[in-house]
Design a protein around this motif. Structure first.
Motif, PDB file in Angstrom:
ATOM      1  N   SER A  18       0.934  -1.231  -0.194  1.00  0.00           N
ATOM      2  CA  SER A  18      -0.091   0.084  -0.023  1.00  0.00           C
ATOM      3  C   SER A  18       0.902   1.203   0.125  1.00  0.00           C
ATOM      4  O   SER A  18       0.195   2.296   0.231  1.00  0.00           O
ATOM      5  CB  SER A  18      -1.011   0.064   1.078  1.00  0.00           C
ATOM      6  OG  SER A  18      -2.028  -1.062   1.137  1.00  0.00           O
ATOM      7  N   HIS A  19       1.985   1.070  -0.086  1.00  0.00           N
ATOM      8  CA  HIS A  19       3.021   2.250  -0.205  1.00  0.00           C
ATOM      9  C   HIS A  19       3.030   2.759   1.092  1.00  0.00           C
ATOM     10  O   HIS A  19       3.335   4.062   1.141  1.00  0.00           O
ATOM     11  CB  HIS A  19       2.821   3.139  -1.583  1.00  0.00           C
ATOM     12  CG  HIS A  19       2.769   2.478  -2.830  1.00  0.00           C
ATOM     13  ND1 HIS A  19       4.069   2.356  -3.591  1.00  0.00           N
ATOM     14  CD2 HIS A  19       1.811   1.668  -3.479  1.00  0.00           C
ATOM     15  CE1 HIS A  19       3.813   1.657  -4.651  1.00  0.00           C
ATOM     16  NE2 HIS A  19       2.628   1.351  -4.648  1.00  0.00           N
ATOM     17  N   ILE A  20       2.994   2.029   2.151  1.00  0.00           N
ATOM     18  CA  ILE A  20       3.316   2.593   3.539  1.00  0.00           C
ATOM     19  C   ILE A  20       4.450   2.209   4.051  1.00  0.00           C
ATOM     20  O   ILE A  20       4.800   1.314   4.134  1.00  0.00           O
ATOM     21  CB  ILE A  20       1.898   2.178   4.329  1.00  0.00           C
ATOM     22  CG1 ILE A  20       0.521   3.054   3.932  1.00  0.00           C
ATOM     23  CG2 ILE A  20       1.944   2.637   5.879  1.00  0.00           C
ATOM     24  CD1 ILE A  20      -0.707   2.394   4.345  1.00  0.00           C
ATOM     25  N   LEU A  21       5.148   3.219   4.945  1.00  0.00           N
ATOM     26  CA  LEU A  21       6.008   2.934   5.614  1.00  0.00           C
ATOM     27  C   LEU A  21       5.606   2.474   7.023  1.00  0.00           C
ATOM     28  O   LEU A  21       5.243   3.418   7.709  1.00  0.00           O
ATOM     29  CB  LEU A  21       7.087   3.973   5.857  1.00  0.00           C
ATOM     30  CG  LEU A  21       8.324   3.993   6.653  1.00  0.00           C
ATOM     31  CD1 LEU A  21       9.269   2.838   6.135  1.00  0.00           C
ATOM     32  CD2 LEU A  21       9.217   5.153   7.048  1.00  0.00           C
ATOM     33  N   THR A  22       5.624   1.321   7.508  1.00  0.00           N
ATOM     34  CA  THR A  22       5.094   0.991   8.770  1.00  0.00           C
ATOM     35  C   THR A  22       6.049   1.458   9.847  1.00  0.00           C
ATOM     36  O   THR A  22       7.252   1.525   9.914  1.00  0.00           O
ATOM     37  CB  THR A  22       5.194  -0.576   9.011  1.00  0.00           C
ATOM     38  OG1 THR A  22       6.304  -1.221   9.063  1.00  0.00           O
ATOM     39  CG2 THR A  22       4.156  -1.363   7.857  1.00  0.00           C
ATOM     40  N   ALA A  23       5.548   1.442  11.240  1.00  0.00           N
ATOM     41  CA  ALA A  23       6.211   1.814  12.240  1.00  0.00           C
ATOM     42  C   ALA A  23       7.313   0.902  12.732  1.00  0.00           C
ATOM     43  O   ALA A  23       8.581   1.309  13.037  1.00  0.00           O
ATOM     44  CB  ALA A  23       5.230   1.935  13.555  1.00  0.00           C
ATOM     45  N   ALA A  24       7.080  -0.227  12.497  1.00  0.00           N
ATOM     46  CA  ALA A  24       8.160  -1.200  12.885  1.00  0.00           C
ATOM     47  C   ALA A  24       9.415  -1.051  11.788  1.00  0.00           C
ATOM     48  O   ALA A  24      10.432  -1.110  12.577  1.00  0.00           O
ATOM     49  CB  ALA A  24       7.543  -2.527  12.410  1.00  0.00           C
ATOM     50  N   VAL A  25       9.154  -0.974  10.655  1.00  0.00           N
ATOM     51  CA  VAL A  25      10.210  -0.753   9.763  1.00  0.00           C
ATOM     52  C   VAL A  25      11.069   0.581   9.967  1.00  0.00           C
ATOM     53  O   VAL A  25      12.195   0.766  10.071  1.00  0.00           O
ATOM     54  CB  VAL A  25       9.657  -0.619   8.262  1.00  0.00           C
ATOM     55  CG1 VAL A  25      10.908  -0.113   7.261  1.00  0.00           C
ATOM     56  CG2 VAL A  25       9.317  -2.287   7.947  1.00  0.00           C
ATOM     57  N   ARG A  26      10.216   1.556  10.167  1.00  0.00           N
ATOM     58  CA  ARG A  26      10.725   3.017  10.445  1.00  0.00           C
ATOM     59  C   ARG A  26      11.565   2.938  11.815  1.00  0.00           C
ATOM     60  O   ARG A  26      12.675   3.482  11.701  1.00  0.00           O
ATOM     61  CB  ARG A  26       9.561   4.009  10.591  1.00  0.00           C
ATOM     62  CG  ARG A  26       9.989   5.309  10.956  1.00  0.00           C
ATOM     63  CD  ARG A  26       8.907   6.066  11.562  1.00  0.00           C
ATOM     64  NE  ARG A  26       8.539   5.653  12.820  1.00  0.00           N
ATOM     65  CZ  ARG A  26       7.377   5.548  13.369  1.00  0.00           C
ATOM     66  NH1 ARG A  26       6.248   6.350  12.640  1.00  0.00           N
ATOM     67  NH2 ARG A  26       7.072   5.006  14.727  1.00  0.00           N
ATOM     68  N   ASP A  27      10.968   2.211  12.802  1.00  0.00           N
ATOM     69  CA  ASP A  27      11.803   2.400  13.994  1.00  0.00           C
ATOM     70  C   ASP A  27      13.416   1.403  13.877  1.00  0.00           C
ATOM     71  O   ASP A  27      14.319   1.751  14.539  1.00  0.00           O
ATOM     72  CB  ASP A  27      10.941   1.587  15.112  1.00  0.00           C
ATOM     73  CG  ASP A  27       9.874   2.580  15.462  1.00  0.00           C
ATOM     74  OD1 ASP A  27       9.757   3.936  15.069  1.00  0.00           O
ATOM     75  OD2 ASP A  27       8.941   1.992  16.089  1.00  0.00           O
ATOM     76  N   ALA A  28      13.205   0.506  13.148  1.00  0.00           N
ATOM     77  CA  ALA A  28      14.376  -0.451  12.862  1.00  0.00           C
ATOM     78  C   ALA A  28      15.262   0.305  12.220  1.00  0.00           C
ATOM     79  O   ALA A  28      16.643   0.192  12.624  1.00  0.00           O
ATOM     80  CB  ALA A  28      14.144  -1.699  12.288  1.00  0.00           C
ATOM     81  N   VAL A  29      14.905   1.130  11.136  1.00  0.00           N
ATOM     82  CA  VAL A  29      15.875   1.722  10.328  1.00  0.00           C
ATOM     83  C   VAL A  29      16.382   2.869  11.136  1.00  0.00           C
ATOM     84  O   VAL A  29      17.609   3.131  11.139  1.00  0.00           O
ATOM     85  CB  VAL A  29      15.116   2.460   9.124  1.00  0.00           C
ATOM     86  CG1 VAL A  29      16.155   3.432   8.402  1.00  0.00           C
ATOM     87  CG2 VAL A  29      14.771   1.292   7.909  1.00  0.00           C
ATOM     88  N   ARG A  30      15.578   3.747  11.943  1.00  0.00           N
ATOM     89  CA  ARG A  30      16.156   4.662  12.698  1.00  0.00           C
ATOM     90  C   ARG A  30      17.197   4.247  13.832  1.00  0.00           C
ATOM     91  O   ARG A  30      18.079   4.748  14.296  1.00  0.00           O
ATOM     92  CB  ARG A  30      14.996   5.343  13.330  1.00  0.00           C
ATOM     93  CG  ARG A  30      14.250   6.386  12.669  1.00  0.00           C
ATOM     94  CD  ARG A  30      13.196   7.058  13.418  1.00  0.00           C
ATOM     95  NE  ARG A  30      12.293   7.595  12.425  1.00  0.00           N
ATOM     96  CZ  ARG A  30      11.199   8.312  12.926  1.00  0.00           C
ATOM     97  NH1 ARG A  30      10.655   8.319  14.183  1.00  0.00           N
ATOM     98  NH2 ARG A  30      10.527   9.294  12.111  1.00  0.00           N
ATOM     99  N   GLU A  31      17.030   2.958  14.246  1.00  0.00           N
ATOM    100  CA  GLU A  31      17.946   2.360  15.316  1.00  0.00           C
ATOM    101  C   GLU A  31      19.161   2.015  14.721  1.00  0.00           C
ATOM    102  O   GLU A  31      20.348   2.385  15.231  1.00  0.00           O
ATOM    103  CB  GLU A  31      17.384   1.279  15.849  1.00  0.00           C
ATOM    104  CG  GLU A  31      18.026   0.608  17.021  1.00  0.00           C
ATOM    105  CD  GLU A  31      17.473  -0.792  17.728  1.00  0.00           C
ATOM    106  OE1 GLU A  31      18.250  -1.340  18.523  1.00  0.00           O
ATOM    107  OE2 GLU A  31      16.382  -0.949  17.608  1.00  0.00           O
ATOM    108  N   ALA A  32      18.946   1.389  13.571  1.00  0.00           N
ATOM    109  CA  ALA A  32      20.359   1.140  12.861  1.00  0.00           C
ATOM    110  C   ALA A  32      21.261   2.583  12.594  1.00  0.00           C
ATOM    111  O   ALA A  32      22.444   2.815  12.825  1.00  0.00           O
ATOM    112  CB  ALA A  32      20.084   0.540  11.314  1.00  0.00           C
TER     113      ALA A  32
END
Length: 263
Positions: A18-32
């Motif tokens: 659905s071309h959505i950035l989910t919270a789980a993916v966003r948070d993992a990328v930010r943590e990296a």
């Protein structure tokens, strides 16, 4: 942190269907990123419709766009490197599409031009956040082109791809999605651009991670010390990767980062 540079494809990988950035993916990328990795979006999109994704991640910096044909700085909107293509060579592909009534767009690093807009194409551009500009079909083709993209149905593009495979020309064409064929410089690829960026940063390829899902991602998956394919990838893309993760509908990027980068 196991990697210094992490390259992420956007559509079909970082975003769900659905071309959505989910919270789980966003948070993992930010943590990296917080732990010291440089996050680089490595996409077939142009900078204009890739930057909103980078901003949603809360990041800024270098992006590899147009399948590696243009590397740009998101903050300054400066083109760091581009592989330009000769308008004379693009003309053959444009003529083919005009004769077959196939939709296409013409791209410089920061601009996208179209010559008509069908309802299906208008819907597609809306999904990707693209804002093409209508050009005069009788005007000369723009200078500084980096990509010519054909959009159509899967069966239609399968037939086009088979025909173009028999052509002799100085460019390359690559399937960047089920509904897209991109024509660009023969040396442009996500893999080449990622190698160039890693060299510039002084980062060994063993310290590079890449996550992708389609044929235009194969170069970066094979270059990276850890190339990860999401589960929704075609089999040939999975075969090119070092490891597999869950699909983009199951937060595959988050799972890959936590398993391989943040462990």
């Amino acid at each position: 942190m196991n990697f210094d540079l992490i390259a992420l494809d956007i559509d079909g990988t970082l975003l769900n269907d659905s071309h959505i950035l989910t919270a789980a993916v966003r948070d993992a990328v930010r943590e990296a990123h917080r732990r010291g990795a440089e996050i680089v979006l490595c996409t077939g999109r142009g900078p204009v419709n890739a930057m909103p994704v980078l901003e949603e991640l809360g990041l800024a910096g270098t992006m590899i766009t147009h399948n590696g044909a243009a590397t740009v700085d998101s903050a300054s909107r400066r083109v760091l490197h581009q592989f330009s293509i000769d308008p004379a060579e693009v003309a053959r592909f444009r003529d083919y599409c005009l004769q077959g009534k196939l939709h296409f767009d013409l791209n410089t690093p920061f601009e996208m031009w179209i010559e008509d807009l069908t309802p299906d194409a208008e819907k597609m551009y809306g999904l990707y956040g693209a804002r093409p500009v209508l050009r005069d079909p009788n005007a000369p083709l723009p200078e500084g082109l980096v990509k010519f993209t054909l959009f159509g149905a899967i069966a239609q593009l399968d037939a086009v791809e088979a025909e173009w495979n028999a052509w002799t020309h100085g460019l390359q064409h690559i399937r960047s999605g089920d509904y897209f064929i991109d024509v660009q410089h023969k040396d442009a690829s996500k893999g080449h651009a990622l190698r160039q960026l890693a060299s510039l940063r002084g980062i060994d390829q063993s310290r590079v991670m890449a996550i992708g899902n389609y044929f235009n991602d194969v170069g970066m998956l094979t270059f990276a010390g850890m190339g990860v394919a999401v589960a929704n990838s075609p089999e040939a893309v999975k075969a090119a990767a070092n490891a597999l993760t869950r699909s983009n509908e199951e937060d595959g990027v988050a799972h890959a980062l936590r398993e391989f980068a943040l462990a």
